[in-house]
Design an enzyme around this catalytic site. Structure first.
Site, PDB file in Angstrom:
ATOM      1  N   THR A 174       0.875  -1.174   0.000  1.00 40.96           N
ATOM      2  CA  THR A 174       0.000   0.000   0.000  1.00 40.96           C
ATOM      3  C   THR A 174       0.911   1.222   0.000  1.00 40.96           C
ATOM      4  O   THR A 174       1.657   1.435   0.968  1.00 40.96           O
ATOM      5  CB  THR A 174      -0.893   0.007   1.246  1.00 40.96           C
ATOM      6  OG1 THR A 174      -1.632  -1.220   1.295  1.00 40.96           O
ATOM      7  CG2 THR A 174      -1.878   1.174   1.197  1.00 40.96           C
TER       8      THR A 174
ATOM      9  N   LYS B  69      -7.883   1.337  -3.048  1.00 38.72           N
ATOM     10  CA  LYS B  69      -7.524   0.894  -1.692  1.00 38.72           C
ATOM     11  C   LYS B  69      -7.727   2.024  -0.676  1.00 38.72           C
ATOM     12  O   LYS B  69      -8.320   1.818   0.392  1.00 38.72           O
ATOM     13  CB  LYS B  69      -6.065   0.443  -1.703  1.00 38.72           C
ATOM     14  CG  LYS B  69      -5.426   0.239  -0.355  1.00 38.72           C
ATOM     15  CD  LYS B  69      -5.634  -1.133   0.187  1.00 38.72           C
ATOM     16  CE  LYS B  69      -5.115  -1.222   1.610  1.00 38.72           C
ATOM     17  NZ  LYS B  69      -5.396  -2.480   2.235  1.00 38.72           N
TER      18      LYS B  69
ATOM     19  N   LYS C  71      -1.644   4.784   8.736  1.00 38.02           N
ATOM     20  CA  LYS C  71      -0.886   4.904   7.482  1.00 38.02           C
ATOM     21  C   LYS C  71      -1.829   5.126   6.298  1.00 38.02           C
ATOM     22  O   LYS C  71      -1.632   6.034   5.487  1.00 38.02           O
ATOM     23  CB  LYS C  71      -0.061   3.626   7.248  1.00 38.02           C
ATOM     24  CG  LYS C  71       0.603   3.578   5.891  1.00 38.02           C
ATOM     25  CD  LYS C  71       1.197   2.211   5.549  1.00 38.02           C
ATOM     26  CE  LYS C  71       1.618   2.189   4.089  1.00 38.02           C
ATOM     27  NZ  LYS C  71       2.189   0.914   3.657  1.00 38.02           N
TER      28      LYS C  71
HETATM   29  P1  NAD Z   1       6.010  -5.964   7.234  1.00 36.04           P
HETATM   30  O1  NAD Z   1       6.743  -4.805   7.826  1.00 36.04           O
HETATM   31  O2  NAD Z   1       5.704  -7.161   8.054  1.00 36.04           O
HETATM   32  O3  NAD Z   1       6.806  -6.483   5.909  1.00 36.04           O
HETATM   33  C1  NAD Z   1       7.581  -5.677   5.072  1.00 36.04           C
HETATM   34  C2  NAD Z   1       8.877  -6.420   4.794  1.00 36.04           C
HETATM   35  O4  NAD Z   1       9.641  -5.660   3.848  1.00 36.04           O
HETATM   36  C3  NAD Z   1       9.755  -6.594   6.032  1.00 36.04           C
HETATM   37  O5  NAD Z   1      10.036  -7.970   6.233  1.00 36.04           O
HETATM   38  C4  NAD Z   1      11.028  -5.813   5.706  1.00 36.04           C
HETATM   39  O6  NAD Z   1      12.195  -6.377   6.238  1.00 36.04           O
HETATM   40  C5  NAD Z   1      11.012  -5.834   4.193  1.00 36.04           C
HETATM   41  N1  NAD Z   1      11.809  -4.782   3.584  1.00 36.04           N
HETATM   42  C6  NAD Z   1      11.902  -3.491   3.944  1.00 36.04           C
HETATM   43  N2  NAD Z   1      12.730  -2.835   3.120  1.00 36.04           N
HETATM   44  C7  NAD Z   1      13.171  -3.743   2.210  1.00 36.04           C
HETATM   45  C8  NAD Z   1      14.034  -3.670   1.086  1.00 36.04           C
HETATM   46  N3  NAD Z   1      14.628  -2.524   0.725  1.00 36.04           N
HETATM   47  N4  NAD Z   1      14.262  -4.795   0.383  1.00 36.04           N
HETATM   48  C9  NAD Z   1      13.665  -5.964   0.732  1.00 36.04           C
HETATM   49  N5  NAD Z   1      12.812  -6.093   1.789  1.00 36.04           N
HETATM   50  C10 NAD Z   1      12.585  -4.994   2.502  1.00 36.04           C
HETATM   51  O7  NAD Z   1       4.678  -5.337   6.615  1.00 36.04           O
HETATM   52  P2  NAD Z   1       3.359  -6.131   6.141  1.00 36.04           P
HETATM   53  O8  NAD Z   1       2.368  -6.136   7.256  1.00 36.04           O
HETATM   54  O9  NAD Z   1       3.762  -7.411   5.480  1.00 36.04           O
HETATM   55  O10 NAD Z   1       2.788  -5.096   5.056  1.00 36.04           O
HETATM   56  C11 NAD Z   1       3.353  -4.983   3.767  1.00 36.04           C
HETATM   57  C12 NAD Z   1       2.502  -4.033   2.951  1.00 36.04           C
HETATM   58  O11 NAD Z   1       1.178  -4.524   2.878  1.00 36.04           O
HETATM   59  C13 NAD Z   1       2.420  -2.614   3.532  1.00 36.04           C
HETATM   60  O12 NAD Z   1       2.478  -1.696   2.465  1.00 36.04           O
HETATM   61  C14 NAD Z   1       1.071  -2.609   4.235  1.00 36.04           C
HETATM   62  O13 NAD Z   1       0.508  -1.314   4.284  1.00 36.04           O
HETATM   63  C15 NAD Z   1       0.268  -3.522   3.325  1.00 36.04           C
HETATM   64  N6  NAD Z   1      -0.870  -4.203   3.971  1.00 36.04           N
HETATM   65  C16 NAD Z   1      -0.706  -4.806   5.192  1.00 36.04           C
HETATM   66  C17 NAD Z   1      -1.799  -5.439   5.781  1.00 36.04           C
HETATM   67  C18 NAD Z   1      -1.662  -6.127   7.128  1.00 36.04           C
HETATM   68  O14 NAD Z   1      -2.692  -6.458   7.723  1.00 36.04           O
HETATM   69  N7  NAD Z   1      -0.452  -6.356   7.632  1.00 36.04           N
HETATM   70  C19 NAD Z   1      -3.038  -5.459   5.127  1.00 36.04           C
HETATM   71  C20 NAD Z   1      -3.154  -4.884   3.870  1.00 36.04           C
HETATM   72  C21 NAD Z   1      -2.056  -4.243   3.294  1.00 36.04           C
END
Ligand code: NAD
Length: 291
Positions: free
Chosen positions: A87, A162, A237
């Site tokens: 997102t 979204k 966010k």
């Molecule tokens: P998270 O923080 O658990 O996962 C993100 C991952 O990206 C982490 O493991 C981090 O180490 C990795 N990362 C960061 N920088 C990086 C880079 N330069 N190269 C490679 N990896 C890198 O977050 P999440 O909960 O998995 O969410 C991910 C996305 O999905 C976000 O944009 C969030 O807004 C969206 N989202 C999350 C949810 C939810 O319920 N968690 C629901 C819908 C959408």
């Protein structure tokens, strides 16, 4: 298909694992997280992207997406498709889409709803922006990771869908919670309130499917001491992204702005951090009009 997957966090890890379990070859990269079962961990974003038919990113924000895009776009094969499921800002998605198109790549912004449970269960909803051709080529992967995928128009429109959805969700959750807290003070039981509203014109997903009152309605994070679920800081966010987009587009969104201010206060100044976004109900419970 040969798939690269960058960002193996709470959402990305189970999504990548589901693709691998369905028989795809998945090369995964994360700066911190380990690869889930079935996914081959590689040493860099570029390594995950090189030779992939489809590259999927699931990253924390738009700045990180743009940094990763600068590393992967030059190594991707012409005709491969870059699918960002994070997102991020509508403008960030459109910027990266432009770079991908200039390099001869397909593009989809395809943010999700459904949370960690949906990612693990393969029941996410994808809202996509990009071309019909890119969408058609990635649909078999959406079918593995989710239960529904909607093409919403050109690049950026997935992110637009979204944040519009989540602006409604944030506003509606606050309205539902403040109404429950008001009902308490008026001597109306929460069960009566649920029985009436869930079948009347005030019904909503937040009331009917994700009721913020413990012990009332279907099981929800409220029944688990407001463990997320969908954490208040993730709602914060998304409401921030919605207001940024509203400002850029000169859209009048007073309810979205009010929801952003309330969630910001809840997460940054009160006890909202790490709690489900429905914990707005206990927040309102003990307060009076001047609080
Ligand atoms: P998270 O923080 O658990 O996962 C993100 C991952 O990206 C982490 O493991 C981090 O180490 C990795 N990362 C960061 N920088 C990086 C880079 N330069 N190269 C490679 N990896 C890198 O977050 P999440 O909960 O998995 O969410 C991910 C996305 O999905 C976000 O944009 C969030 O807004 C969206 N989202 C999350 C949810 C939810 O319920 N968690 C629901 C819908 C959408």
């Amino acid at each position: 298909m040969k798939i690269g997957f960058i960002g193996l966090g709470n959402m990305g890890a189970p999504m990548a694992a589901n693709l691998a379990a369905a028989g795809h070859v998945v090369a995964g990269f994360d700066t911190v997280a380990d690869a889930p079962s079935g996914v081959v961990r590689v040493g860099s974003a570029a390594e995950a992207a090189a030779g992939a038919d489809v590259l999927i990113t699931m990253l924390p924000n738009g700045a990180i997406l743009q940094a990763v895009a600068a590393q992967v776009i030059p190594v991707m094969a012409s005709g491969a498709v870059f699918v960002d499921c994070s997102t991020v800002e509508v403008d960030a998605a459109r910027d990266v889409a432009g770079l991908a198109a200039a390099a001869g790549l397909g593009w989809l912004d395809a943010p999700v709803s459904g949370g960690v449970g949906g990612a693990a269960g393969g029941t996410l909803t994808f809202m996509a922006g990009g071309s019909d051709a890119a969408f058609a080529s990635v649909t078999p992967l959406f079918d593995i990771m989710g239960q529904k995928a909607v093409l919403c128009g050109p690049a950026g429109n997935g992110q637009a869908a979204k944040i519009c959805n989540n602006m409604i969700l944030g506003v509606t959750m606050i309205a539902t919670c403040e109404a429950f807290a008001m009902a308490d003070k008026l001597g109306l039981s929460r069960q009566s309130m649920f029985d009436v509203v869930s079948t009347s014109s005030g019904y909503s997903w937040t009331m009917n499917a994700y009721c913020p009152a413990p012990g009332v309605g279907p099981k929800s994070p409220a029944d688990n001491n407001y463990q997320p679920g969908f954490a208040a800081e993730l709602m914060l966010k998304d409401l921030g992204l919605a207001q940024a987009a509203a400002e850029a587009a000169d859209a009048d969104t007073p309810m979205g702005a009010a929801a952003l201010a309330l969630y910001r206060r809840f997460v940054e100044d009160e006890d909202g951090l790490g709690r489900d976004f429905s914990a707005m109900l206990p927040r309102f419970e003990g307060r009076g009009r001047g609080d």
